[in-house]
Write an enzyme that holds these catalytic residues in place. Structure first.
Site, mmCIF file in Angstrom:
data_model
loop_
_atom_site.group_PDB
_atom_site.id
_atom_site.type_symbol
_atom_site.label_atom_id
_atom_site.label_comp_id
_atom_site.label_asym_id
_atom_site.label_seq_id
_atom_site.Cartn_x
_atom_site.Cartn_y
_atom_site.Cartn_z
ATOM 1 N N THR A 1 -3.929 -0.935 -7.551
ATOM 2 C CA THR A 1 -4.695 0.260 -7.871
ATOM 3 C C THR A 1 -3.850 1.522 -7.932
ATOM 4 O O THR A 1 -2.733 1.543 -7.408
ATOM 5 C CB THR A 1 -5.786 0.451 -6.774
ATOM 6 O OG1 THR A 1 -6.679 1.476 -7.167
ATOM 7 C CG2 THR A 1 -5.168 0.845 -5.438
ATOM 8 N N ARG B 1 0.842 -1.187 0.000
ATOM 9 C CA ARG B 1 0.000 0.000 0.000
ATOM 10 C C ARG B 1 0.888 1.252 0.000
ATOM 11 O O ARG B 1 1.961 1.262 0.628
ATOM 12 C CB ARG B 1 -0.833 -0.036 1.285
ATOM 13 C CG ARG B 1 -1.820 1.103 1.460
ATOM 14 C CD ARG B 1 -2.983 0.953 0.553
ATOM 15 N NE ARG B 1 -4.140 1.722 0.993
ATOM 16 C CZ ARG B 1 -5.184 1.934 0.188
ATOM 17 N NH1 ARG B 1 -5.218 1.451 -1.043
ATOM 18 N NH2 ARG B 1 -6.215 2.603 0.628
ATOM 19 N N ASP C 1 -7.923 8.292 0.330
ATOM 20 C CA ASP C 1 -8.613 7.223 1.066
ATOM 21 C C ASP C 1 -8.565 7.460 2.580
ATOM 22 O O ASP C 1 -9.210 6.754 3.346
ATOM 23 C CB ASP C 1 -7.994 5.849 0.758
ATOM 24 C CG ASP C 1 -8.691 5.144 -0.401
ATOM 25 O OD1 ASP C 1 -9.620 5.735 -0.982
ATOM 26 O OD2 ASP C 1 -8.312 4.008 -0.729
ATOM 27 N N GLY D 1 -13.411 -1.740 -7.121
ATOM 28 C CA GLY D 1 -14.673 -1.068 -6.793
ATOM 29 C C GLY D 1 -14.705 -0.338 -5.472
ATOM 30 O O GLY D 1 -15.779 -0.215 -4.868
ATOM 31 N N GLY D 2 -13.557 0.144 -4.972
ATOM 32 C CA GLY D 2 -13.562 0.900 -3.720
ATOM 33 C C GLY D 2 -14.236 0.094 -2.623
ATOM 34 O O GLY D 2 -14.030 -1.118 -2.510
ATOM 35 N N THR E 1 -9.654 0.510 -9.890
ATOM 36 C CA THR E 1 -8.754 -0.581 -9.486
ATOM 37 C C THR E 1 -8.860 -1.786 -10.414
ATOM 38 O O THR E 1 -9.746 -1.851 -11.253
ATOM 39 C CB THR E 1 -9.076 -1.018 -8.037
ATOM 40 O OG1 THR E 1 -9.009 0.102 -7.212
ATOM 41 C CG2 THR E 1 -8.196 -2.091 -7.504
ATOM 42 N N GLU F 1 -6.046 4.129 -7.185
ATOM 43 C CA GLU F 1 -7.226 4.728 -6.538
ATOM 44 C C GLU F 1 -8.262 5.168 -7.571
ATOM 45 O O GLU F 1 -8.861 4.329 -8.182
ATOM 46 C CB GLU F 1 -6.849 5.855 -5.587
ATOM 47 C CG GLU F 1 -7.709 5.982 -4.339
ATOM 48 C CD GLU F 1 -9.213 6.015 -4.488
ATOM 49 O OE1 GLU F 1 -9.840 4.937 -4.331
ATOM 50 O OE2 GLU F 1 -9.786 7.092 -4.696
ATOM 51 N N SER G 1 -7.801 0.642 3.215
ATOM 52 C CA SER G 1 -8.268 0.181 1.909
ATOM 53 C C SER G 1 -9.469 -0.734 2.084
ATOM 54 O O SER G 1 -9.803 -1.141 3.201
ATOM 55 C CB SER G 1 -7.135 -0.589 1.221
ATOM 56 O OG SER G 1 -7.613 -1.303 0.105
ATOM 57 N N SER G 2 -10.107 -1.052 0.958
ATOM 58 C CA SER G 2 -11.194 -2.040 0.956
ATOM 59 C C SER G 2 -10.820 -3.267 0.135
ATOM 60 O O SER G 2 -11.640 -4.165 -0.040
ATOM 61 C CB SER G 2 -12.450 -1.433 0.335
ATOM 62 O OG SER G 2 -12.844 -0.318 1.057
HETATM 63 N N1 GLU Z 1 -8.482 3.034 -3.059
HETATM 64 C C1 GLU Z 1 -9.381 1.945 -3.014
HETATM 65 C C2 GLU Z 1 -9.071 1.016 -1.879
HETATM 66 O O1 GLU Z 1 -7.954 0.850 -1.541
HETATM 67 C C3 GLU Z 1 -9.324 1.142 -4.239
HETATM 68 C C4 GLU Z 1 -9.711 1.962 -5.385
HETATM 69 C C5 GLU Z 1 -11.034 1.616 -5.866
HETATM 70 O O2 GLU Z 1 -11.299 0.445 -6.120
HETATM 71 O O3 GLU Z 1 -11.801 2.529 -6.011
HETATM 72 O O4 GLU Z 1 -9.924 0.452 -1.321
#
Ligand code: GLU
Length: 585
Positions: free
Chosen positions: A418, A101, A442, A482-483, A400, A420, A461-462
């Site tokens: 990713t 990360r 994030d 997908g965040g 991502t 982001e 992160s997710s």
């Molecule tokens: N920044 C997001 C995360 O780490 C991933 C980016 C995304 O999928 O939008 O969860």
């Protein structure tokens, strides 16, 4: 490779729902008898296959695919960003994870995204030097290759260098994403030169070459990670962050990154998050990603119901309500474990899940859940701070890429990485052809919260790359972009496959719903008109006004007969590419 009739059938159903034209240039499902790969890009899957066919293992092939995705899907991922790799090592029968990360530069403080005590505008924060974290991808790939791979950077980067040099045709998806980001890209001279022509997105089918990125990869191939974290490329990165390459008349907030920030970047080898669910051992990504913990807690909650015996509407309702509770806990407690003492054991305990489960009304949707108290179930009570309420959902992107690879020896990789937002910060590093991330957005912009910005911290992160074992052997992998919707996509796909008994291609293609402790649930276009949706409205569920495609999953299934099935999307994100080896290769 074969297109399964079933994938075609559910692809057709989904195409009606998503109103996407069918184009079967790529093959989203393939079953074979050796190594296998699923990515969202045909060129990336081809790169992985080339490495597998040359005798490389799954780790080598995953890096080859990722490097190619950095060329063909440059707005989702690349060496300007970071990610999380989950690896099953067949010989040792164990799972490890590599956290690469992005980290906050030393200059960061908790108020870095505030102006006069107020959060700065999100889009303004994204398109700036401030949003750029120290990229981790190159260190992550290097750790993966040197510890667990068999090939050198030179060997695994070769296919990507070829694609970057010869070029590839711009797909409708890449074109659409460029159009959506024209405003951001126009701010930066380097990015405009690469992806725009007279300020407009390059048309579909234009052959896009990226000689600068080929040069960056060649330098990595020759000198390893030092080529990135020290010397001319590092200077170019720091320069682009602190003094972004602006188009005439444009202005953005510069960042404050130093050469030392880059030189000091470390990837972390971390133990996976382990949970059990209906006979499976699930291994996911731990902090600083909330992915594995959130998926695990939700499955622990859902384990208390005999989902396969319930009507579909009840299963869907319970899935949405479990997600709601889990997001309340995630937002309240989870952040970088090197900065925050997170009650992980408590959150993942079956007793905590039982307590949370009792809050679910089987007949009606809650509007907003509050965080539970996992400290009661935490063996280590050393951390006295108990967040009172869940933080409101910070705005998160939906971007991502995820890929998954296995090899003939049984090694397996599940990898999400990713930059982001689509196109990250929008800043392309001069002379090196890659976009820098905006991962720092994030962080929560205002505190006090566990996930506020701090020097050297990694934002929560997710990402949820997952490997499931059954009776000690790989059973399936799953992951998605997908965040924050990554968590619900992975969760929903596991339920579809494990509880509802759907074959993985159907589990992936089924329309998605994402409940993240909001009054409204995110859905995909066309879903609200279905009987499935109407049944949920009767429970009180409400839908987000603007449905959008959710995620782009990739999966592997290790079949009981020894074959392996690679599964990608049949329609989302322009259709994925599943490829397999056949015995004898
Ligand atoms: N920044 C997001 C995360 O780490 C991933 C980016 C995304 O999928 O939008 O969860």
């Amino acid at each position: 490779m074969t297109i399964s009739a079933r994938a075609l059938a559910c692809g057709l159903t989904l195409s009606i729902i998503l109103n996407v034209p069918l184009a079967w240039a790529k093959t989203p499902v393939a079953t074979g008898t050796g190594g296998a790969v699923a990515t969202i890009s045909e060129k990336a899957s081809e790169s992985a296959m080339a490495i597998l066919n040359r005798g490389g293992n799954a780790i080598d092939a995953a890096v080859a695919a990722a490097a190619t995705l950095g060329v063909t899907d440059p707005f989702s991922c690349g060496i300007g960003g970071g990610g999380f790799m989950v690896i099953y090592l067949a010989k040792d029968k164990r799972v490890i994870t590599i956290d690469h990360r992005e980290t906050a530069p030393a200059s960061f403080t908790p108020t870095v995204f505030q102006q006069k005590g107020k959060p700065v505008d999100f889009d303004t924060a994204v398109a700036s030097g401030m949003s750029v974290g120290v990229p981790g991808t190159v260190r992550g790939w290097h750790e993966a290759l040197t510890r667990y791979g068999t090939m050198s950077f030179k060997q695994v980067l070769a296919p990507a260098i070829d694609v970057a040099t010869k070029g590839f045709p711009v797909s409708p998806t890449l074109h659409k994403l460029t159009v959506e980001n024209e405003k951001k890209f126009r701010l930066f001279s380097t990015t405009s030169a690469l992806y725009l022509r007279n300020g407009k997105a390059v048309p579909v089918d234009t052959v896009l070459r990226n000689p600068d990125l080929a040069k960056a990869y060649r330098e990595l191939a020759a000198r390893g990670p030092k080529a990135f974290y020290e010397g001319p490329m590092a200077r170019a990165i720091v320069g682009a962050v602190n003094s972004p390459p602006l188009a005439e008349g444009a202005s953005v907030r510069p960042g404050k990154m130093t050469m030392a920030d880059l030189a000091n970047y470390e990837a972390r080898i971390r133990p996976p998050v382990h949970t059990t669910y209906r006979g499976y051992d699930l291994y996911g990504m731990g902090l600083p990603s909330s992915g594995g913990i959130a998926v695990g807690e939700a499955l622990n909650i859902l384990e208390g119901y005999d989902l396969k015996a319930l009507p579909r509407s009840e299963v869907d309702h319970l899935y949405l309500e479990a997600s709601r509770l889990v997001f309340a806990d995630r937002n309240a407690y989870l952040a970088d474990p090197e900065f925050v003492d997170v009650p992980v054991a408590g959150l993942l305990s079956k007793q905590f899940a039982a307590q949370r489960r009792r809050l679910i009304n089987p007949n009606g949707a809650a509007i907003r859940a509050t965080a539970g108290d996992p400290y009661q179930f935490q063996n280590d009570q050393s951390f006295p701070l108990r967040p009172q309420a869940s933080a409101a959902r910070a705005r998160e992107g939906a971007h991502t890429t995820h890929l998954t690879v296995s090899d003939k020896d049984g090694n397996v990789v599940s990898y999400t990485f990713t930059i982001e937002s689509w196109g990250g910060s929008g800043i392309t590093v001069p002379g090196y052809g890659f976009l820098l991330n905006n991962e720092m957005t994030d962080f929560d912009f205002v505190g006090p919260r566990p996930n506020v910005p701090e020097a050297y911290k990694r934002p929560r992160s997710s990402m949820a790359p997952t490997i499931a074992l059954k009776s000690g052997k790989p059973a399936f992998t799953i992951g998605s972009p997908g965040g924050a919707t990554i968590i619900t996509t992975v969760l929903q796909t596991i339920i579809n496959h494990v509880d509802l008994g759907m074959p993985m291609d159907q589990a992936v293609n089924t329309p998605r719903m994402s409940q993240r402790n909001e009054s409204e649930t995110s859905i995909e276009p066309g879903f609200s008109a279905t009987e499935q949706a109407r049944a949920l409205v009767r429970y009180g569920h409400q839908w987000e006004a603007k449905p959008e495609e959710i995620g782009a999953a990739n999966a592997l299934v290790f079949n009981p007969d020894g074959t392996v099935t690679a599964v990608s999307e049949s329609l989302r994100h322009g259709i994925g590419a599943a490829m397999v080896q056949h015995r004898g290769h």
